[in-house]
Design an enzyme around this catalytic site. Structure first.
Site, PDB file in Angstrom:
ATOM      1  N   SER A 134       0.865  -1.184   0.000  1.00 30.21           N
ATOM      2  CA  SER A 134       0.000   0.000   0.000  1.00 30.21           C
ATOM      3  C   SER A 134       0.899   1.231   0.000  1.00 30.21           C
ATOM      4  O   SER A 134       2.127   1.095  -0.035  1.00 30.21           O
ATOM      5  CB  SER A 134      -0.930  -0.019   1.208  1.00 30.21           C
ATOM      6  OG  SER A 134      -0.167  -0.251   2.351  1.00 30.21           O
ATOM      7  N   LYS A 178      -4.018  10.161  -8.168  1.00 32.08           N
ATOM      8  CA  LYS A 178      -4.348   8.858  -7.598  1.00 32.08           C
ATOM      9  C   LYS A 178      -5.834   8.595  -7.843  1.00 32.08           C
ATOM     10  O   LYS A 178      -6.699   9.279  -7.297  1.00 32.08           O
ATOM     11  CB  LYS A 178      -4.051   8.860  -6.092  1.00 32.08           C
ATOM     12  CG  LYS A 178      -4.246   7.504  -5.470  1.00 32.08           C
ATOM     13  CD  LYS A 178      -3.735   7.513  -4.037  1.00 32.08           C
ATOM     14  CE  LYS A 178      -3.852   6.136  -3.408  1.00 32.08           C
ATOM     15  NZ  LYS A 178      -5.209   5.617  -3.381  1.00 32.08           N
ATOM     16  N   ARG A 196      -6.169  -6.830  -5.066  1.00 33.36           N
ATOM     17  CA  ARG A 196      -5.039  -6.688  -4.153  1.00 33.36           C
ATOM     18  C   ARG A 196      -5.227  -7.555  -2.905  1.00 33.36           C
ATOM     19  O   ARG A 196      -4.275  -8.115  -2.375  1.00 33.36           O
ATOM     20  CB  ARG A 196      -4.896  -5.208  -3.776  1.00 33.36           C
ATOM     21  CG  ARG A 196      -3.812  -4.933  -2.807  1.00 33.36           C
ATOM     22  CD  ARG A 196      -3.680  -3.450  -2.531  1.00 33.36           C
ATOM     23  NE  ARG A 196      -2.656  -3.252  -1.537  1.00 33.36           N
ATOM     24  CZ  ARG A 196      -2.847  -3.418  -0.239  1.00 33.36           C
ATOM     25  NH1 ARG A 196      -4.031  -3.769   0.203  1.00 33.36           N
ATOM     26  NH2 ARG A 196      -1.862  -3.247   0.610  1.00 33.36           N
TER      27      ARG A 196
END
Ligand code: I6G
Length: 677
Positions: free
Chosen positions: A88, A123, A144
């Site tokens: 992360s 982002k 993820r």
């Protein structure tokens, strides 16, 4: 692989040609943002390939673009172990934290405050996925998850047009894992929520949830219908190919393989440039077609990245500088009802003031009573407020866990909070309306604001606050009173200098010269927008004919259905409305006769339709449209075979390629100026 004998050589060649062609157009659309053909032409190619593959099923390969429609539902998602953990990102929330980030890097790299090179990009607010390719073929897609193990979502990922099923270039690594974000843009999110409501489904609270929910559906045929997009941000595992030492160059390499990358990616040098980049993107945030929640900075040099290393679950060489949150929790203090131009009562949440996306918010829309009931929102609740893009803040949901005992459901008042007329709800409609019409000061204020607005009579300087003041002080009652205003009265208003009063008088005078379409639009007839007003003007050519028109005649006009026809008829049936229209014309409002337009060289574009795209030098798009309309032309937002020409400024969108496909002429700025004479 042995070639089945029964497939003629030309069929195999056609299938290959179609697949290559479709993949090439996919790349132009998703990667280069520069489509060369229309959606219809693309669909035709796809259908041709589908027909061939149905006839010759042996020709279907797993990487064929026809295989993006989804597969039979799965029972569960298998767990996938990431070969390289999906880390992360550390966050920074202010400049001091950005400085600290740079200092940590300088210390690690034994540098004395030098300008380190970074790659910067927005982002995206979506969810991270990993895509694994072997010999250029997509073999696995995974979420993820917890960073070590994710879920195998290959069937779903294969349905996204922006995820290549096969890599397109010569220089293909034997094995490559591409990482990026799957997201849903604002338009897709709104359309999906509308569809959800129509089908009795549940709305998604935000684009991120919608993207996550859509990517984690067990039925990939449904995922195929969801407006999801992939954008890559990095490489995980890679084997068998030389890679550059710069992250930025690696991103360019990914683009060359057919992966979309951020159009805003940039190389910047030093933390001050990072902060400038952050500010520039923050300013653009509301204009973007998709949601972003910050900016990511990564050390550009891979060797420096290796030295910086990784701590716990995040790389030390990257940071997400977060934007102020666009969804926050606050208390719903009360619900008021706002009366709009056509009398609709909209429930408005009065909130404990809170910063949302960097702006203080104390009011937010609750849309209508059905929404309040559906979301079970009660006064006294803690609620989630959201402000995204250029839309007004809204209450998205309530936090039931925090509900206090005496919370109360808001109730629609029986009488208008502004004029005390009764409030009614028409059958089958969610909206409640005040029946006061022009008796209601709120409706009068809104009607006057609309009349003076830029796309209507365009009275410069007559803003909302001024209208409110003038109605409250009983200087004006309706649009009919505007042209009676006098200097002395105006100059007596709060914060109104003599010069501004004179400017307003001049602006009112100037607005008298208008077009019939603008005038019809300005009257504020329910559901008569700019385009309908223009169609009505072109059809009836005079306000008198429009006033007398019967329903059948009205319905014969383009864009006019039974509801709009009825609204127009009802408007002109009211004696007060006719009186106001007559009064305005009596005060000198005028427009060129539409009959005259055909003979007048100034108004020489009657019957022509133009589409404007891209940026014109020294001219806004609205201004360019006004110039065309002033010459009698129609201006449309979409290109069709009926378009006379597309006017293309700098950085035009896909409209130019659509025009080229349809054989519609494309005019550049010089040709446009020549057209206007
Ligand atoms: O979650 C992420 C979003 C965007 C990322 C990321 C990113 O780059 C633009 N980059 C890295 C290295 C990681 N997560 C771990």
């Amino acid at each position: 692989m042995p070639v089945p004998e029964n497939i003629p050589e030309n069929i195999r060649a056609d299938c290959k040609m179609l697949r290559d062609e479709i993949n090439r157009h996919n790349c132009r659309y998703y990667v280069l943002d520069d489509p060369q053909i229309t959606d219809q032409a693309y669909d035709q190619l796809l259908r041709r390939l589908q027909r061939l593959e149905t006839q010759y099923p042996e020709q279907v390969s797993s990487d064929s673009p026809t295989q993006r429609v989804g597969a039979a539902p799965a029972t569960h998602f298998e767990s996938v172990r990431h070969e390289m953990p999906m880390l992360s990102l550390d966050n920074a929330f202010d400049e001091a934290e950005m400085m600290a980030f740079e200092k940590r890097l300088n210390d690690k790299l034994s540098k004395e405050s030098t300008s380190l090179p970074y790659t910067a990009e927005p982002k995206l607010d979506g969810l991270a996925v990993s895509l694994l390719y072997e010999q250029g073929l997509l073999i696995q897609a995974a979420t993820r998850g917890d960073g070590k193990n994710g879920e195998n979502i290959t069937a779903n990922a294969r349905t996204l047009g922006s995820i290549p099923l096969r890599l397109q270039t010569e220089r293909i690594p034997a094995r490559i894992e591409v990482r990026g974000e799957v997201y849903m843009d604002h338009a897709g999110f709104r359309a999906l929520n509308e569809r959800q409501l129509e089908n009795g489904g549940k709305e998604f609270a935000n684009p991120r949830n919608a993207a996550a929910g859509s990517l984690r559906l067990l039925d990939s045929r449904i995922t195929a219908k969801r407006p999801l997009t992939f954008c890559s941000y990095g490489i995980g595992v890679i084997e068998g190919d030389y890679l550059d030492d710069s992250h930025y160059d690696r991103m360019m390499f990914l683009q060359s393989l057919g992966f979309p990358i951020s159009p805003y990616i940039e190389r910047v040098s030093g933390i001050d440039a990072c902060i400038d980049y952050y500010r520039a993107i923050l300013q653009k945030r509301d204009e973007l077609a998709f949601e972003i929640d910050g900016v990511v900075f990564k050390l550009d040099n891979l060797q420096q990245q290796a030295i910086a290393g990784t701590v716990s679950r995040a790389p030390r060489w990257a940071i997400a500088y977060k934007f102020p949150a666009q969804e926050v929790m606050t208390k719903l203090l009360d619900v008021d009802f706002q009366v709009g131009r056509t009398g609709t009562l909209t429930p408005v949440a009065r909130l404990e003031p809170v910063a949302v996306g960097g702006v203080m918010v104390s009011n937010a829309t609750l849309h209508n009573m059905d929404e309040i009931q559906r979301k079970d929102i009660r006064i006294g609740d803690m609620v989630i407020v959201r402000r995204a893009g250029d839309v007004i803040p809204e209450v998205v949901s309530t936090v039931v866990d925090k509900r206090v005992q005496d919370s109360a459901l808001p109730e629609m008042p029986r009488r208008c909070p502004v004029c005390d007329s009764s409030v009614t709800q028409q059958e089958g409609q969610a909206a409640y309306r005040c029946t006061g019409g022009l008796v209601c000061a709120a409706q009068r204020k809104e009607a006057i604001k609309h009349f003076a607005s830029r796309k209507a009579m365009d009275v410069e300087g007559l803003g909302d606050k001024l209208v409110e003041q003038m109605v409250e002080q009983k200087m004006i009652d309706s649009i009919g009173d505007l042209y009676h205003l006098e200097m002395v009265e105006l100059a007596a208003l709060d914060r109104m200098a003599e010069k501004s009063a004179q400017n307003l008088i001049d602006a009112l005078e100037k607005s008298k010269q208008t077009t019939l379409a603008r005038f019809i639009y300005a009257l504020g007839i329910r559901e008569v927008g700019e385009t309908t007003a223009e169609s009505l003007a072109n059809h009836f050519k005079s306000i008198e004919s429009l006033q007398e028109a019967e329903i059948d005649h009205l319905q014969a006009v383009d864009d006019v259905g039974p509801v709009v026809a009825e609204n127009v008829r009802l408007f002109f049936q009211q004696p007060e409305n006719r009186e106001i229209v007559g009064g305005l014309i009596g005060q000198g409002i005028h427009w060129p006769s539409i009959e005259d337009k055909r003979n007048n060289s100034e108004l020489s574009l009657v019957g022509n339709t133009y589409v404007i795209t891209g940026m014109l030098e020294g001219l806004g798009r609205d201004e360019a449209a006004a110039l065309l309309k002033a010459r009698g032309a129609r201006v449309s937002s979409s290109v069709s075979a009926k378009t006379t020409a597309v006017i293309a400024g700098e950085k035009p969108g896909s409209k130019v390629s659509k025009a080229a496909t349809l054989g519609v002429p494309i005019l550049d700025q010089i040709a446009f100026q020549a057209l206007l004479g």
